[in-house]
Design a protein around this motif. Structure first.
Motif, PDB file in Angstrom:
ATOM      1  N   LEU A  85      39.411  38.398  44.525  1.00  0.00           N
ATOM      2  CA  LEU A  85      39.431  38.902  43.151  1.00  0.00           C
ATOM      3  C   LEU A  85      40.832  39.353  42.755  1.00  0.00           C
ATOM      4  O   LEU A  85      41.259  39.151  41.611  1.00  0.00           O
ATOM      5  CB  LEU A  85      38.436  40.060  43.027  1.00  0.00           C
ATOM      6  CG  LEU A  85      38.343  40.744  41.667  1.00  0.00           C
ATOM      7  CD1 LEU A  85      37.865  39.766  40.598  1.00  0.00           C
ATOM      8  CD2 LEU A  85      37.403  41.950  41.742  1.00  0.00           C
ATOM      9  N   MET A  88      43.062  36.584  41.470  1.00  0.00           N
ATOM     10  CA  MET A  88      42.755  36.171  40.102  1.00  0.00           C
ATOM     11  C   MET A  88      43.277  37.196  39.094  1.00  0.00           C
ATOM     12  O   MET A  88      43.883  36.827  38.077  1.00  0.00           O
ATOM     13  CB  MET A  88      41.250  35.999  39.939  1.00  0.00           C
ATOM     14  CG  MET A  88      40.616  35.011  40.918  1.00  0.00           C
ATOM     15  SD  MET A  88      41.299  33.339  40.791  1.00  0.00           S
ATOM     16  CE  MET A  88      40.747  32.889  39.157  1.00  0.00           C
ATOM     17  N   LYS A 142      31.653  37.915  44.758  1.00  0.00           N
ATOM     18  CA  LYS A 142      31.555  36.460  44.936  1.00  0.00           C
ATOM     19  C   LYS A 142      30.773  35.819  43.791  1.00  0.00           C
ATOM     20  O   LYS A 142      31.167  34.776  43.243  1.00  0.00           O
ATOM     21  CB  LYS A 142      30.883  36.145  46.272  1.00  0.00           C
ATOM     22  CG  LYS A 142      30.692  34.665  46.551  1.00  0.00           C
ATOM     23  CD  LYS A 142      30.019  34.451  47.893  1.00  0.00           C
ATOM     24  CE  LYS A 142      29.867  32.954  48.193  1.00  0.00           C
ATOM     25  NZ  LYS A 142      29.000  32.263  47.216  1.00  0.00           N
ATOM     26  N   LEU A 145      32.971  35.754  40.689  1.00  0.00           N
ATOM     27  CA  LEU A 145      34.028  34.747  40.763  1.00  0.00           C
ATOM     28  C   LEU A 145      33.471  33.338  40.613  1.00  0.00           C
ATOM     29  O   LEU A 145      34.062  32.501  39.915  1.00  0.00           O
ATOM     30  CB  LEU A 145      34.770  34.879  42.097  1.00  0.00           C
ATOM     31  CG  LEU A 145      35.609  36.147  42.293  1.00  0.00           C
ATOM     32  CD1 LEU A 145      36.187  36.189  43.701  1.00  0.00           C
ATOM     33  CD2 LEU A 145      36.720  36.232  41.261  1.00  0.00           C
ATOM     34  N   ASP A 146      32.342  33.064  41.245  1.00  0.00           N
ATOM     35  CA  ASP A 146      31.756  31.722  41.168  1.00  0.00           C
ATOM     36  C   ASP A 146      31.241  31.413  39.770  1.00  0.00           C
ATOM     37  O   ASP A 146      31.259  30.254  39.333  1.00  0.00           O
ATOM     38  CB  ASP A 146      30.621  31.581  42.184  1.00  0.00           C
ATOM     39  CG  ASP A 146      31.116  31.601  43.616  1.00  0.00           C
ATOM     40  OD1 ASP A 146      32.324  31.386  43.831  1.00  0.00           O
ATOM     41  OD2 ASP A 146      30.304  31.836  44.529  1.00  0.00           O
ATOM     42  N   THR A 246      40.002  31.544  43.920  1.00  0.00           N
ATOM     43  CA  THR A 246      38.729  32.191  44.216  1.00  0.00           C
ATOM     44  C   THR A 246      38.200  31.859  45.605  1.00  0.00           C
ATOM     45  O   THR A 246      37.318  32.549  46.111  1.00  0.00           O
ATOM     46  CB  THR A 246      37.672  31.766  43.191  1.00  0.00           C
ATOM     47  OG1 THR A 246      37.487  30.345  43.249  1.00  0.00           O
ATOM     48  CG2 THR A 246      38.096  32.160  41.786  1.00  0.00           C
TER      49      THR A 246
END
Length: 357
Positions: A85, A88, A142, A145-146, A246
């Protein structure tokens, strides 16, 4: 009569756990260089040395923070997801603009600290097991992010990429920063009241509470610092990639950091250990990776070998510690045991008749 300790055991006792770990690091370097030499190559070439320090710097940031958490008898399985994270956030906030570097660093570390604060509060206030807490936090990150990102995003300005790509001789700048952070962590644990409280809470939280320490504060502080070091690792990855990524969480950094901490002599149940040993554990794993890559070992076989080496090393360390603590001389001065103290002289009790007189 207690048997006298062997010279090797006496040497290990004098060196302590940290000294033994650094001796193991020296042994890994020597044995690894011999294996590489048998293949007609050299381990300490400039490229291999740079690779070793580069691997160690990234893992070092994660392991330093993990050490603080484990010393408090806690755990953090979200550091890999926090690092992903952080790549990003830093890349999106910086957006390739050098004037936004400070803003990007601040936003990344601030968000990481917030995640650590949430972990610490859930563990201490809601009494949720740290394994479940941090695993759940990692899965939440997760999922975000996905869902939100389908690939790389943002851009890192060239000025900040020097953090991950530049070096002084064979020593990367990131390694220097990691070592400086390790020194600060060592001083924090040894010289500050909060550091002493972390050891106390990890040793026995109830005893710490009876001593006037609030056990929640050191645990929360450790989780905040651990997430912030994961944020620094994310900044390092972003500076190397030049963008946010990611897929960082797929590399298993959290388990590797725990392995480095335990390999460095920190007791997994808290209260014993330190960052100095963790640094040696980090470079042991980095050396193994460099040796295996130089020998072109299959990645699956490499994982098996690394796992076996970590288990064997920790087993030897635990066995040695058990042997040093379970066998104690009964009479430290040697010779015959001291004579028991003489019984107290009998006290004359007056008879009933004498009392009447």
């Amino acid at each position: 009569m207690t048997p006298s300790p062997s010279p090797l055991r006496d040497l290990l006792d004098r060196a302590g756990t940290t000294g033994a770990v650094y001796a193991a690091l020296a042994g890994v370097l020597v044995i690894g260089s011999l294996f590489v030499a048998f293949q007609g190559s050299h381990l300490f070439t400039a490229a291999n040395t740079v690779d070793l320090f580069t691997r160690g710097s990234l893992l070092g940031f994660l392991a330093i923070g993990q050490t603080l958490v484990i010393l408090c008898r806690s755990l953090d399985l979200s550091v890999g997801y926090v690092a992903a994270l952080s790549t990003m956030v830093s890349a999106i906030v910086m957006a390739g603009d050098p004037s936004r570097i400070v803003l990007g660093i601040g936003a990344t570390l601030g968000l990481a600290a917030l995640i650590g604060l949430v972990n610490g509060l859930v563990v201490t206030r809601l009494r949720v097991n740290p394994f479940i807490t941090t695993l759940g936090t990692g899965l939440l990150i997760k999922g975000y992010l996905d869902t939100r990102f389908q690939g790389p995003a943002g851009s890192i300005p060239a000025e900040f990429q020097t953090f991950g790509l530049s070096r002084i001789g064979v020593l990367p700048v990131s390694t220097l920063v990691m070592l400086a952070l390790a020194v600060l962590a060592i001083l924090f644990l040894r010289r500050t009241r909060m550091g002493f409280h972390m050891y106390a809470v990890g040793g026995d939280s109830e005893v710490a509470r009876l001593s006037g320490i609030r056990p929640e504060i050191p645990v929360i502080t450790a989780h905040v610092l651990c997430s912030m070091t994961a944020g620094i690792a994310g900044l390092l990855l972003a500076s190397r990639f030049g963008t946010g990524n990611t897929l960082v969480y797929n590399n298993g950094y959290e388990l590797e950091a725990i392995a480095a901490v335990v390999l460095g002599g920190t007791y997994l149940l808290g209260g014993r250990g330190g960052v100095a040993g963790t640094v040696a554990g980090v470079f042991i794993l980095a050396t193994l990776d460099t040796v295996f890559n130089t020998l072109s070992v299959d990645p699956f076989v490499k994982d098996v070998l690394r796992g076996a080496i970590v288990i064997a090393a920790v087993a030897v360390y635990a066995r040695g510690r058990h042997g040093r603590t379970s066998v104690r001389p009964r009479f430290t001065s040697g010779g015959a045991p001291p004579a028991p103290p003489p019984p107290p002289p009998p006290t004359a009790t007056p008879s009933a008749r004498g009392g009447d007189r």
